[in-house]
Design a protein around this motif. Structure first.
Motif, PDB file in Angstrom:
ATOM      1  N   THR A 153      37.648  12.142  24.720  1.00  0.00           N
ATOM      2  CA  THR A 153      38.437  11.117  25.418  1.00  0.00           C
ATOM      3  C   THR A 153      38.413  11.318  26.932  1.00  0.00           C
ATOM      4  O   THR A 153      38.904  10.474  27.674  1.00  0.00           O
ATOM      5  N   GLY A 154      37.867  12.438  27.383  1.00  0.00           N
ATOM      6  CA  GLY A 154      37.852  12.728  28.819  1.00  0.00           C
ATOM      7  C   GLY A 154      39.166  13.281  29.324  1.00  0.00           C
ATOM      8  O   GLY A 154      39.362  13.455  30.519  1.00  0.00           O
ATOM      9  N   ARG A 155      40.098  13.581  28.406  1.00  0.00           N
ATOM     10  CA  ARG A 155      41.422  14.024  28.858  1.00  0.00           C
ATOM     11  C   ARG A 155      41.464  15.503  29.229  1.00  0.00           C
ATOM     12  O   ARG A 155      42.287  15.928  30.033  1.00  0.00           O
ATOM     13  N   ILE A 156      40.586  16.304  28.633  1.00  0.00           N
ATOM     14  CA  ILE A 156      40.629  17.736  28.949  1.00  0.00           C
ATOM     15  C   ILE A 156      40.215  17.916  30.407  1.00  0.00           C
ATOM     16  O   ILE A 156      39.381  17.179  30.916  1.00  0.00           O
ATOM     17  N   LYS A 157      40.854  18.876  31.077  1.00  0.00           N
ATOM     18  CA  LYS A 157      40.612  18.996  32.510  1.00  0.00           C
ATOM     19  C   LYS A 157      39.726  20.192  32.833  1.00  0.00           C
ATOM     20  O   LYS A 157      39.975  21.309  32.378  1.00  0.00           O
TER      21      LYS A 157
ATOM     22  N   ASP B 286      39.127  18.519  38.181  1.00  0.00           N
ATOM     23  CA  ASP B 286      39.940  17.369  37.792  1.00  0.00           C
ATOM     24  C   ASP B 286      41.407  17.521  38.206  1.00  0.00           C
ATOM     25  O   ASP B 286      42.201  16.607  38.016  1.00  0.00           O
TER      26      ASP B 286
ATOM     27  N   ARG C  37      34.872  21.671  46.141  1.00  0.00           N
ATOM     28  CA  ARG C  37      33.943  21.017  45.217  1.00  0.00           C
ATOM     29  C   ARG C  37      32.520  21.493  45.533  1.00  0.00           C
ATOM     30  O   ARG C  37      32.146  21.596  46.690  1.00  0.00           O
TER      31      ARG C  37
ATOM     32  N   ARG D 268      37.082   8.504  40.039  1.00  0.00           N
ATOM     33  CA  ARG D 268      37.639   9.853  39.930  1.00  0.00           C
ATOM     34  C   ARG D 268      38.732  10.118  40.956  1.00  0.00           C
ATOM     35  O   ARG D 268      39.795  10.641  40.622  1.00  0.00           O
ATOM     36  N   TYR D 269      38.438   9.779  42.193  1.00  0.00           N
ATOM     37  CA  TYR D 269      39.319  10.259  43.269  1.00  0.00           C
ATOM     38  C   TYR D 269      40.311   9.218  43.768  1.00  0.00           C
ATOM     39  O   TYR D 269      41.270   9.553  44.427  1.00  0.00           O
TER      40      TYR D 269
ATOM     41  N   THR E  12      39.472  10.810  35.758  1.00  0.00           N
ATOM     42  CA  THR E  12      38.598  11.984  35.864  1.00  0.00           C
ATOM     43  C   THR E  12      37.787  12.246  34.597  1.00  0.00           C
ATOM     44  O   THR E  12      37.052  13.229  34.535  1.00  0.00           O
ATOM     45  N   GLY E  13      37.921  11.362  33.609  1.00  0.00           N
ATOM     46  CA  GLY E  13      37.055  11.503  32.427  1.00  0.00           C
ATOM     47  C   GLY E  13      35.590  11.317  32.783  1.00  0.00           C
ATOM     48  O   GLY E  13      34.711  11.918  32.174  1.00  0.00           O
TER      49      GLY E  13
ATOM     50  N   LYS F 281      32.522  12.240  34.641  1.00  0.00           N
ATOM     51  CA  LYS F 281      32.176  13.516  35.273  1.00  0.00           C
ATOM     52  C   LYS F 281      31.038  13.369  36.270  1.00  0.00           C
ATOM     53  O   LYS F 281      30.208  12.463  36.154  1.00  0.00           O
TER      54      LYS F 281
END
Ligand code: FES
Ligand code: FES
Lengths: 808, 194
Positions: free
Chosen positions: A20-24, A28, A291, B68-69, B74-75, B77
């Protein structure tokens, strides 16, 4: 053995967050007041920083400060191997010189463009053999080109003739830095009916983890909160604290998920860049996000050591490998480090059990990417070199290629390596049988070298090995009055799911339904025990031991409490259905919630306030002391195991190679694991197919390229040091496992992550060699242009044994 | 800085300004942010996951940067930020697109879908997500949102692909963990889940 959890599939708790893209991941996260850091890195492969003038940059609006090597090393830079946090003595292009923090990245980059750095250019070298030759440039500070353990940087030189003779294909004549041997080499070769000798190269190449190693840090109430990336959670934090200069009790490392490691995120000193935002944040008193770009990841992300070697192998008429002589110059890159060459020799000794073996090795630096452990360091480089030699011997001696491997295979009770360590268990003949039967190896022999137009079939059989288990770590489990089992697991989340699968050993001991277990990991203030760095395929072996031990401690305490309260002896009790009860009369007992309540009332050893194991690591002690009194606790320190727990793999593959283009398609592949009891079948399958893709990269695609004139890396991206894609890999990879328990592990398990790559590389290279009528390139990778040049009879452009170049 | 700086060594030295010195790539400029004369952000409206979102966007800002920003999605990548890996894959009008390689200003009339927009309102996973869970397709998970979006794009166009067709359709998405086999297992299971 019938297990409740071991050997069964389950959904690791982080998987939904991944789809789901929820894990950071580290990048993030945001934090109020967060500012941004950018790096100024060396444009020169070897230099000395004479002056930094940052006055204009520091006067800009929105710039908060810079961090230099003088800030992080006030007493001078360490004169040791490995990447530094920042440096005034860059030995590779892209090495970080300073970091600057600003209100945003645009301002930071503009400010960096206004900093003047005065460099003194120093001679650089890209090929270790060029450095080894008298008069050649040296990669390291102080005009030195090697690092000697316990002595420091040093210089190693051969005469020009010695280097030229080696490049011409002859056995090196110079004294090696390191040597070890077993048996009588001379007698071994004298007894040989078939002797094969060649020089060889294997390429260095980057890890290229998908997540660049971005990190964010802030300080609060004297504590450092570091969001980073790692293969190992507590082991990394434990090593990171001294690098940053913060007491272990004052660092909180947060790392829910890591976008790949492959060896270069296992230990703190392989990822010192995370200290940059931590130290900048401390200096400017603001949260700092750093980053990292793909190019920066290439530079500070590390690389595999390349080999320039010579090998001579002898076989007796019955196919027994009677002698192996190996001499390797390993490329230590710009920062030193890496012990791959000796591991390569060890791997040959393990897999083929020669009567005699000699290893000689010398490590030389080059002004290229820094080197360190990468998936099967050493074992996997040698796999594609040795496999075609076995095939040559088999053909020459009239033995089948399967048979020669079975004749030489390690078995239960065998020993290997410089210290002749016994295996904890070994079932390689069984793995060879399983792989060849599943693949129908014998049935396919009729297709060997069959032509269809410009295409030809090649068959390959390969083996992989890595030692796969450590011990001596700690385990913690707790239970609150709700009766749920909390498994404190310090393992990192690098994509193997071992943090979850090893936790199931604790659930197994207490016969706890999985839905009533909570894994505590993600951040170190979840009171986690120390773990081993998660390299060397060791997590499954190491952490099932600690988890099993901690749960067993809790189980024994449950029985003790029940016996004291309800009568009888602890031995009269067992557990089932979340109760501890008398074996004779199951109605007499406590629910887990009740026994946890009693433990809380009793305190002392039951809640971590007394009688803890003396050998607990400092990190574990801190966690236990913080938990003490808050929950029913099981704590364990794992004593050392005996012997070498190996991970073995066998792969069969069939390819169709196009003689006009030099390209090949992998038509079929089967890869089999021999790594004890399988804890998590889906996880095992992922390790096998993932390792297969890495093996395909090693054999066919991945390599460093550097511009010889300026020392600039030309392979910083995914298409230059090419990572295999969907289209370079088989449509489906067959997998399987032998699944026999190892006696040194409580659930019988050993690791597999690294050997899964070696067997595939060995099999694929053997298949390419087979398709080309046995032409042995003696190199990894073998690219399409090499194949085309060979078929056309065209000389290669590169110098023989060239490294960091098109050849090596 | 270095106590041993002599005049001779200084002359031998190279004066490098930071712009030349930073050879490892500009993070901000790589996002297309920088532009001579300064970058003025303009308020635009874009359709993300079915919602019109107002956002200040610089002229050369990439969609991945905005998502993202600026929008906190942020899903999506960033693996390479230069069109090589597919980690940033989103759907633009149902077509799998590298969000690092398109400008947000070009998205004004487009329908953008990210991994965050796939679950049904009651929280059920999209069949591709469900299938990826069941097959344990991800390893480290960093490429996973991109793989999910590539698979969704494929199944919208071809609800019944062969494994070979799926392999080609997904080939713009690199997985360094090498989980291709497990992702393809996931795609084939998603076909069954419908
Ligand atoms: S981040 Fe867009 S393709 Fe790699
Ligand atoms: S799962 Fe790690 S990069 Fe694909």
């Amino acid at each position: 053995m019938a297990y409740m959890h071991i050997g069964k599939d389950f959904v690791p708790p982080d998987v939904p967050g991944k789809v789901t893209g929820r894990i950071k991941y580290a990048e993030d996260y945001t934090r109020e007041g967060m500012v941004y850091s950018r790096l100024l890195t060396s444009p020169i492969p070897h230099a000395r920083v004479l002056d930094i003038d940052a006055s204009e940059a520091l006067a800009m609006d929105g710039v908060f400060g810079i961090l230099t090597a003088d800030d992080v090393y006030p007493d001078g830079e360490p004169q040791s191997t490995g990447l530094k946090i920042l440096t005034n003595e860059p030995t590779l292009v892209g090495e970080p010189i300073l970091a600057l923090a600003a209100i945003d990245e645009k301002t930071a980059e503009t400010a960096i463009s206004r900093i003047n750095v005065t460099f003194e250019r120093l001679p650089f070298v890209l090929d270790p053999l060029d450095s080894l030759a008298e008069g050649g440039a040296n990669a390291y500070p102080g005009d030195q080109n090697t690092f000697v353990f316990r002595q420091g940087f040093a210089t190693e030189k051969w005469t020009e003739d010695q280097v030229a003779s080696f490049r011409a294909g002859n056995e090196p004549t110079a004294e090696p830095q390191q040597t070890w041997s077993l048996g009588d080499l001379e007698a071994g070769f004298a007894a040989s009916d078939f002797v094969y000798e060649t020089t060889f190269t294997t390429a260095g190449y980057p890890h290229h983890s998908m997540e660049p190693r971005s990190a964010m840090a802030y300080w609060e109430d004297g504590k450092l909160y570091l969001h980073g990336t790692s293969q190992s959670l507590t082991a990394l934090a434990d090593g990171m604290a001294p690098i940053i200069g913060v007491p272990k009790k004052d660092i909180v490392f947060i790392n829910a998920a890591t976008g790949g490691g492959f060896g270069q995120r296992a230990r703190a000193n392989s990822i010192p860049s995370m200290a940059i935002p931590a130290k900048l944040s401390q200096k400017i008193n603001r949260p700092v996000m750093m980053r990292i770009t793909r190019e920066e990841e290439f530079t500070i992300g590390g690389a595999r050591q390349g080999f320039q070697g010579w090998i001579k192998v002898g076989f007796k008429p019955d196919g027994v490998m009677s002698a192996c002589d190996l001499y390797i110059i390993s490329d230590n890159g710009g920062k030193g480090g890496g012990g791959d060459a000796s591991s390569a020799a060890d791997c040959i000794d393990v897999l083929y059990q020669p009567d005699a073996l000699r290893f000689r090795g010398t490590s030389i630096g080059s002004n290229t990417a820094h080197r360190g452990a990468q998936r099967g360091p050493g074992q996997n480089q040698i796999a594609p070199i040795i496999a075609p030699i076995l095939d040559k011997a088999a053909d020459a001696l009239g033995i089948s290629r399967l048979e020669i491997r079975k004749i030489n295979a390690p078995r239960n009770g065998d020993v290997a390596g410089p210290r002749q360590t016994p295996f904890t268990s070994a079932y390689v003949p069984e793995s060879l049988d399983m792989a060849t039967q599943q693949f129908d190896w014998e049935g396919r022999q009729a297709r060997r070298r069959q032509r269809n137009g410009s295409k030809v079939i090649g068959l390959g059989l390969g083996q992989g090995y890595h030692n796969a288990g450590r011990s001596g770590m700690d385990g913690i489990v707790t239970m609150g009055t709700d009766g749920r089992l909390k498994i404190h697991n310090g393992a990192g989340n690098l994509g193997t799911y071992s943090y979850a699968s090893t936790s199931r050993a604790a659930a197994e001991v207490l016969k706890m339904p999985w839905e009533n277990c909570d894994i505590l990991n993600v951040r170190t203030d979840n009171h986690l025990p120390i773990t081993s760095p998660q390299d060397g395929s060791n997590s499954i072996f190491t952490n099932t031991r600690t988890m099993f031990g901690a749960a067993t401690d809790m189980l024994n305490k449950m029985k003790e409490i029940a016996a004291t309260d309800l009568g009888g002896d602890p031995a009269d009790y067992d557990v089932s259905n979340e109760r501890v009860h008398q074996i004779a009369d199951e109605s007499i007992g406590y629910t887990y919630a009740e026994v946890a309540q009693r433990a809380m009332e009793l305190g002392g050893k039951f809640t971590g306030e007394a009688d803890m194991p003396e050998e607990l690591a400092e990190w574990t002690q801190i966690s236990v002391s913080r938990l003490a009194g808050s929950a029913f606790m099981g704590v364990y320190h794992d004593p050392r195991h005996e012997g070498n727990p190996p991970g073995f793999t066998v792969t069969c593959c069939e390819i169709e190679l196009d003689l006009e283009t030099g390209k090949y398609e992998i038509l079929d592949m089967v890869t089999i694991a021999e790594s004890g009891t399988i804890v998590h079948p889906q996880g095992m399958e992922n390790q096998l197919v993932g390792g297969a893709v890495w093996g395909i990269g090693l054999s066919g695609y991945e390599r460093h390229l550097y511009d010889p004139q300026n020392g600039l890396p030309a392979s910083t991206g995914y298409w230059q040091s090419k990572v295999p894609t969907y289209l370079d890999t088989p449509v489906k990879i067959g997998t399987g496992w032998v699944d026999l328990p190892d006696p040194e592990n409580p659930v019988g398990a050993r690791g597999i992550g690294e050997p899964s790559m070696g067997a595939v590389s060995a099999a694929l290279t053997a298949a390419i060699t087979d398709a080309l009528d046995g032409h042995h390139f003696a190199t990894a990778p073998i690219t399409a242009d090499m194949i085309i040049n060979h078929l056309a009879g065209t000389e290669e452009n590169a110098a023989p044994l060239a490294q960091n170049n098109f050849r090596g | 800085m270095n106590p041993k700086v002599t005049r001779r060594r200084f002359i031998k030295g190279v004066v490098a300004s930071g712009a030349a010195a930073t050879t490892t790539g500009m993070w901000y400029a790589a996002n297309g942010q920088d532009r001579p004369g300064g970058a003025v952000e303009r308020l635009i409206r874009i359709n993300v996951n079915g919602q019109m979102r107002s956002v200040d966007v610089a002229p050369q800002e990439t969609l991945a940067y905005t998502l993202r920003y600026k929008l906190g999605l942020t899903g999506t990548k960033l693996g390479c930020n230069r069109g090589e890996c597919g980690a940033c894959t989103v759907l633009v009008d149902d077509v799998a697109t590298y969000a690092c390689s398109v400008l947000t200003h070009s998205m004004k009339n487009a329908r953008i879908e990210t991994v965050e927009g796939l679950e049904s309102p009651n929280g059920d996973l999209h069949p591709v997500q469900q299938a990826f869970v069941e097959e344990l397709s991800p390893q480290c998970g960093y490429c996973t949102p991109g793989q999910v979006m590539a698979a969704v794009a494929l199944l919208r166009e071809n609800p019944n692909p062969t494994r070979e067709e799926a392999r080609h359709a997904m080939s713009g998405n690199i997985c360094r963990c090498g989980s291709y086999d497990s992702y393809l297992d996931g795609v084939m299971r998603a076909v069954q889940l419908g």
